[in-house]
Every structure is written in C-alpha cells, then in structure tokens.
Design a protein around this motif. Sequence first.
Motif, PDB file in Angstrom:
ATOM      1  N   LEU A 183       0.921  -1.277  -0.156  1.00 25.62           N
ATOM      2  CA  LEU A 183       0.044   0.122  -0.075  1.00 25.62           C
ATOM      3  C   LEU A 183       0.929   1.294   0.038  1.00 25.62           C
ATOM      4  O   LEU A 183       1.705   1.396   0.633  1.00 25.62           O
ATOM      5  CB  LEU A 183      -0.914  -0.068   1.194  1.00 25.62           C
TER       6      LEU A 183
ATOM      7  N   SER B  93       1.056   5.619  -0.474  1.00 27.63           N
ATOM      8  CA  SER B  93       0.544   6.828  -0.807  1.00 27.63           C
ATOM      9  C   SER B  93       1.921   7.779  -0.907  1.00 27.63           C
ATOM     10  O   SER B  93       2.292   8.189  -0.162  1.00 27.63           O
ATOM     11  CB  SER B  93      -0.035   7.271   0.494  1.00 27.63           C
TER      12      SER B  93
ATOM     13  N   VAL C  41      -9.019  -2.312  -0.537  1.00 25.47           N
ATOM     14  CA  VAL C  41      -9.379  -0.857  -0.139  1.00 25.47           C
ATOM     15  C   VAL C  41      -8.898  -1.174   1.375  1.00 25.47           C
ATOM     16  O   VAL C  41      -8.945  -1.823   1.849  1.00 25.47           O
ATOM     17  CB  VAL C  41     -11.085  -0.840   0.043  1.00 25.47           C
ATOM     18  N   TYR C  42      -8.713   0.231   1.938  1.00 30.46           N
ATOM     19  CA  TYR C  42      -8.125   0.186   3.497  1.00 30.46           C
ATOM     20  C   TYR C  42      -8.359   1.596   4.009  1.00 30.46           C
ATOM     21  O   TYR C  42      -8.847   2.549   3.402  1.00 30.46           O
ATOM     22  CB  TYR C  42      -6.584   0.062   3.241  1.00 30.46           C
TER      23      TYR C  42
ATOM     24  N   ARG D 176      -6.336   6.639   3.570  1.00 24.13           N
ATOM     25  CA  ARG D 176      -7.366   5.775   2.834  1.00 24.13           C
ATOM     26  C   ARG D 176      -6.984   5.625   1.302  1.00 24.13           C
ATOM     27  O   ARG D 176      -6.210   6.111   0.930  1.00 24.13           O
ATOM     28  CB  ARG D 176      -8.761   6.661   3.078  1.00 24.13           C
ATOM     29  N   ASN D 177      -7.485   4.365   0.815  1.00 20.05           N
ATOM     30  CA  ASN D 177      -7.417   4.520  -0.592  1.00 20.05           C
ATOM     31  C   ASN D 177      -8.004   5.357  -1.369  1.00 20.05           C
ATOM     32  O   ASN D 177      -9.119   6.046  -0.990  1.00 20.05           O
ATOM     33  CB  ASN D 177      -7.952   2.754  -0.961  1.00 20.05           C
ATOM     34  N   ASP D 178      -7.500   5.563  -2.729  1.00 20.57           N
ATOM     35  CA  ASP D 178      -8.062   6.502  -3.395  1.00 20.57           C
ATOM     36  C   ASP D 178      -9.559   6.209  -4.098  1.00 20.57           C
ATOM     37  O   ASP D 178      -9.945   5.178  -3.814  1.00 20.57           O
ATOM     38  CB  ASP D 178      -7.186   6.670  -4.408  1.00 20.57           C
TER      39      ASP D 178
END
Length: 293
Positions: free
Chosen positions: A31, A33, A138-139, A149-151
């Motif tokens: 994951l 970002s 999704v997270y 958070r996921n996009d």
Amino acid sequence: LRVESSDDLNTWRPLVDKATLASLSYNRHRLQSRRIEFSATQARYFRVQLSGKIPAWHVTGVEAVFPEPSLQYPRQWREIKGDVLSDSPGVYQFDTAGWWPLDRIRIQLPQRNTVARIALRSRANAEGPWHMRYEGLVYNLAVEGRSIRNDEIGVSSVDDRYWQLEVLDNPEAIQASSLTIVLGWVPYQLLFVAQGEGPFTLAYGSSQAASSRRDLQAILPLLETDANAIIKTAHLANKFTLGGDARLQPLNAPFPWMAWLLWSILILGVLVLGYMAWRLYQDLERQNAKKLE
C-alpha cells in the motif's frame, strides 16, 4: 509533510499543512501513498518539510504532475447504504434508486485499520447479470494519528442502478451489517441553441416531436475558450400547458405505402412470369401436336 512555495526563497507560502506519505506491506500487497495534491499554483520554488518524528527514509526524487486544462464541471456525490446478504456473508447490495452516469466510487470502511480485497459489480435491473467494475484493495489505516485511505475508485461511466460489493479472501475483514459507498458523477449538460429573438418558449413532453439533431462539434470548442460570452443565464417564467394530454399520446403508425407498393410489384412480377410460362407451355403443346399429325 508540509509543502510551501516561494518566488524569491525568502517569503514562503503554505500550500499543504499536513500531508501523509506511506509505504506499507500487507499479505503480499504493498500500500503506497505517494502523491500530494494542492490547488494550481504558479511559483518558482517549492519546499517540502518533514514534521514530527523523522522517519528512516529519504527522498530520492520528486515528480510534478500538471493537469490538462479543460472545462471542469462540479462532480456531484450521493451516499448509498447497503446491507449484507443474510445468506452470503461479506456480500453487500446497494440500490441507487436512479440511473446516474457514475465514474467515481468511495468505499467507507466502518472500522479503522481495515484492509480488504473487494470485487465491485453492477447491473441495470434487479434480474439482470452482474458485471465486474473493479477488483482490488480498499483500506482505512491509522498511522501515527494520521488517516490513510485508498483513493477513489474510477470506473467507466455507467448508469446501472444496482451495485454489489463482495469481500474476497476474508469475508470477516469488514465486521458490519451495513456498509456505505459514495457515488460520484458529472451531470449531463444540455445545450440549448436559441433561434430568433426572445422571449423563448422551452417546450417538452410531446411524443409527436420530430428529431432535430445538429452537428455541434464546431460550437463545443468555443464553450471552453469563451464560455462567458456565449453562455447566458436564462430565468424560467411560469409554466403553462401547450397541447395538453393529447400531445402525450403517440401518433398512429403511418400506412406503410412503400411496403405495400413493393409487395404489389413483387406479386405482379410473379403473375407475369407465371403467365409467360403458361403461354410458353401452350406453344410447346401446339408444336408437338403438329409434329404428331
């Protein structure tokens, strides 16, 4: 992180006060970002500062992404609550109660520190087949007090009414009887080209109206370059009835003259061919009778 801009390296203007970058691993998934977004800004210098505890990593490069200039219309959002199916744990169904040209979806996970692989499907009606729209992670994570958070999930513009979210691999990853998704779309734009002088009448609802398609490809580029000069604001007056309920009734189908004409010609041609064949048969019979004499 904190992002600032400057034109002379002396005066700095804040762009983003609190931005979070992350690189996490989970169950053979990574994951990340890595993007910081802010409003379009013209500046010669940009500065990125670490805040709080300095992590054990360093920046190796920065890439600036410039959005393409275009006429942007505000996107509308609608929250839809779905319930888990009693006979299928981990499967949630949603009814949007309408047909919206959806292109963005947000998944609101109810618990913190939740990671799940999901499949998102949709269909046009309650009995139709499901079509896959998205499959992935999704997270909703909390790292040192910051939320990651996921996009938003991007999908091709689809106006299906019914949606389904299935939690794959581990249905217990989302422990909730209901789930909320947020649907986003850009509303369709109607372009009215006024003819003549005002005031104008906007008539609608007639089933007898004929199509009046126009090629507006030459006009559309002008809307982006000089929209304020071309597009004007119209104010609706009181609504009134023009034709009444009679206009809502479709016209009777016209008599198919062309079909009847073609069939008539075809039948006449068959009769002519039949007559010619009969005459030829009669001539052959007479010739054979003369030979026998």
